[in-house]
Design an enzyme around this catalytic site. Sequence first.
Site, mmCIF file in Angstrom:
data_model
loop_
_atom_site.group_PDB
_atom_site.id
_atom_site.type_symbol
_atom_site.label_atom_id
_atom_site.label_comp_id
_atom_site.label_asym_id
_atom_site.label_seq_id
_atom_site.Cartn_x
_atom_site.Cartn_y
_atom_site.Cartn_z
ATOM 1 N N TYR A 331 13.778 31.861 19.466
ATOM 2 C CA TYR A 331 13.277 31.432 20.859
ATOM 3 C C TYR A 331 13.913 32.277 22.301
ATOM 4 O O TYR A 331 14.702 31.651 22.260
ATOM 5 C CB TYR A 331 11.823 30.733 21.954
ATOM 6 C CG TYR A 331 10.966 30.999 22.895
ATOM 7 C CD1 TYR A 331 10.608 32.330 23.359
ATOM 8 C CD2 TYR A 331 10.083 30.478 23.272
ATOM 9 C CE1 TYR A 331 9.560 32.394 24.266
ATOM 10 C CE2 TYR A 331 8.971 30.431 23.710
ATOM 11 C CZ TYR A 331 9.182 31.263 24.660
ATOM 12 O OH TYR A 331 8.229 31.649 25.575
ATOM 13 N N CYS A 332 13.651 33.344 22.501
ATOM 14 C CA CYS A 332 14.174 34.054 23.220
ATOM 15 C C CYS A 332 15.873 34.203 23.079
ATOM 16 O O CYS A 332 16.272 34.621 22.172
ATOM 17 C CB CYS A 332 14.058 33.583 24.743
ATOM 18 S SG CYS A 332 14.855 34.167 26.525
ATOM 19 N N LEU A 333 16.496 33.262 23.959
ATOM 20 C CA LEU A 333 17.834 32.680 23.724
ATOM 21 C C LEU A 333 18.717 32.499 22.643
ATOM 22 O O LEU A 333 18.888 32.827 22.153
ATOM 23 C CB LEU A 333 18.637 32.178 25.080
ATOM 24 C CG LEU A 333 20.463 32.274 25.113
ATOM 25 C CD1 LEU A 333 21.014 32.950 24.598
ATOM 26 C CD2 LEU A 333 20.789 31.723 25.842
ATOM 27 N N GLY A 335 16.509 32.984 20.005
ATOM 28 C CA GLY A 335 16.242 33.861 19.239
ATOM 29 C C GLY A 335 18.012 34.572 18.426
ATOM 30 O O GLY A 335 17.653 34.893 18.020
#
Length: 599
Positions: A331-333, A335
């Site tokens: 998820y996000c960073l 990811g």
Amino acid sequence: MTASPIDETSAEFAATARQFSDIAARSQKIVQDFLKSQQESGLEDLDPLNIGGAFLELTQKMMADPKRLWELQTQYWSDYVDLWTNTTRRMLGDESAEPKVATDPDDRRFKDAAWTDNAAFEYVKQSYLLAAQYIQRSVAETEELDDQTSHKVAFFTKQWIDAMAPTNFAVTNPEVLRATVDSKGENLVNGINNLLTDLERGKGKLSIRMTDETKFKVGENVAASPGSVVFQNDLIQLIQYTPTTEKAFRRPLLIIPPWINKFYILDLRNSNSFIRWAVAKGHAVFVVSWVNPDTRLAAKTFEDYMIEGPLAAMEAIEQATGEKQVNMIGYCLGGTLTACTMAHLANSGQSDRVKSVTYFATLVDFENAGDLCVFIDDEQLKNLEKRMEKKGYLEGRDMSTTFNMLRANDLIWSFVINNYLLGKDPFPLDLLYWNSDSTRMPAAMHTFYLRNMYQKNLLTKPDGMKLLGTPINLNSVKAPTFILSTKEDHIAPWKATYSSTQLYGGSVTFCLSGSGHIAGVVNPEGSDKYGYWVNARTPQAPDEWYASATKHEGSWWPVWQKWISRQGGGKVAARSPGDGKLKVIEAAPGSYVKVRSSD
């Protein structure tokens, strides 16, 4: 014997005097604390965001074309005369006079009926919108500015325009005026006390309360899904969640959240907890809970986050379940780190460790990374690195302020109005509690991330950088990939995230959810909000994908569940924490997540 009016008035004066005496004393201490913190920081840069140079360049370019400035000014005054004429007609009873500038229906600042029904307030609103329109136009149409400077001046011009909105001032906000009359000014006194409380919390810097934090406790009414910590190191605690089904997918599901905030964005209330839902769908869920780093961890690098994060978690999961292969979510960073990990595994002959990978709102191509890019020029990074030198980390509130600026009207000014002008206490909301629970960033890791990802965009370049001695090449990742992006994302713009569909070497499914970076992801099954778009094809251009995509109502979660079920490896007897070689360390959500940046 009843008190006389004189006695009551004297008592009111005495109470008011005590209030203002207390305000004065608190204010003096806040100023002293602020000056002390500035002295201790040793920072003298008065322009940490490097705005001055950008606006100086803008002014020079504007002055080089006086004809264009004159034309814009003439148009503005012509439109202003039209606005004044329409206002006069309305004040004389002509309700047919049309507004000069249409109000965006999504602009919640002007939701109060007085902004439309009262001619005077309509005029104030229209004057502001008209001026804002021309200011932004004058910036946008200035020629010969490089892209970085143009983006920066446009962003900070909008910040100034948002700050100058009439809703942000007591005398031009009808709701505040009504509250002041009705409460005989008590709202303003309460507002001053709220302001002082927030300044005290920030030790002289404004730290706006977005929610009533006393109403939440991690592990009780947020981050409350049953489970246990089964592994930990310097950077992570690994949580294994207690199964709620007799059978579960053979391949465990490993979630790598961002370490900019806490993992429990995926485990808020029972009704919208992605983690709880995934467990109920038969997944053996493991989640990384990142540490909130302090000076001791200042030297931790991006490589350390890979080694002690996903790589260590996979080894631990094998001990806990006997399964070498996992399905992974980033998820996000988290990811971005997951993508790096996938490339490292593929390029070092270990691609069989991950059967499939899912990305939530994740950037790997940072070329068009949105408004965050205005904070990443070389001068700002040097200043940021200087600020991190003393403690070895970036304060959580600094990162939080940056993200809040991306949606200033919703995440800054709405609370200024509610807390300081209306004098109300913030409403208890779990999402805003999580948003306020920011984490620190180790200096070494954060510098590497900003310079190599945002500045140099090395992940898009084959073998553009090495991690753990392995060249990173996303095209070598052959595992099936599911990419979930959100349509109104202000942190990871969906068109920027879409470009990764062209970078991975295996099959890619792209799904676009409505709403933004959080709400678009945390949109539970059964919800009728937002909707989502799918398209079996992934052409090179995101607009082409969107033009032929099909919109569906409700949550994207069931679509992902159908996709991930094919990667699950069949069902086996569900495994509980402590069943394997790893024993329970402590109950979920563990101790790492409970450490706040203010501690």
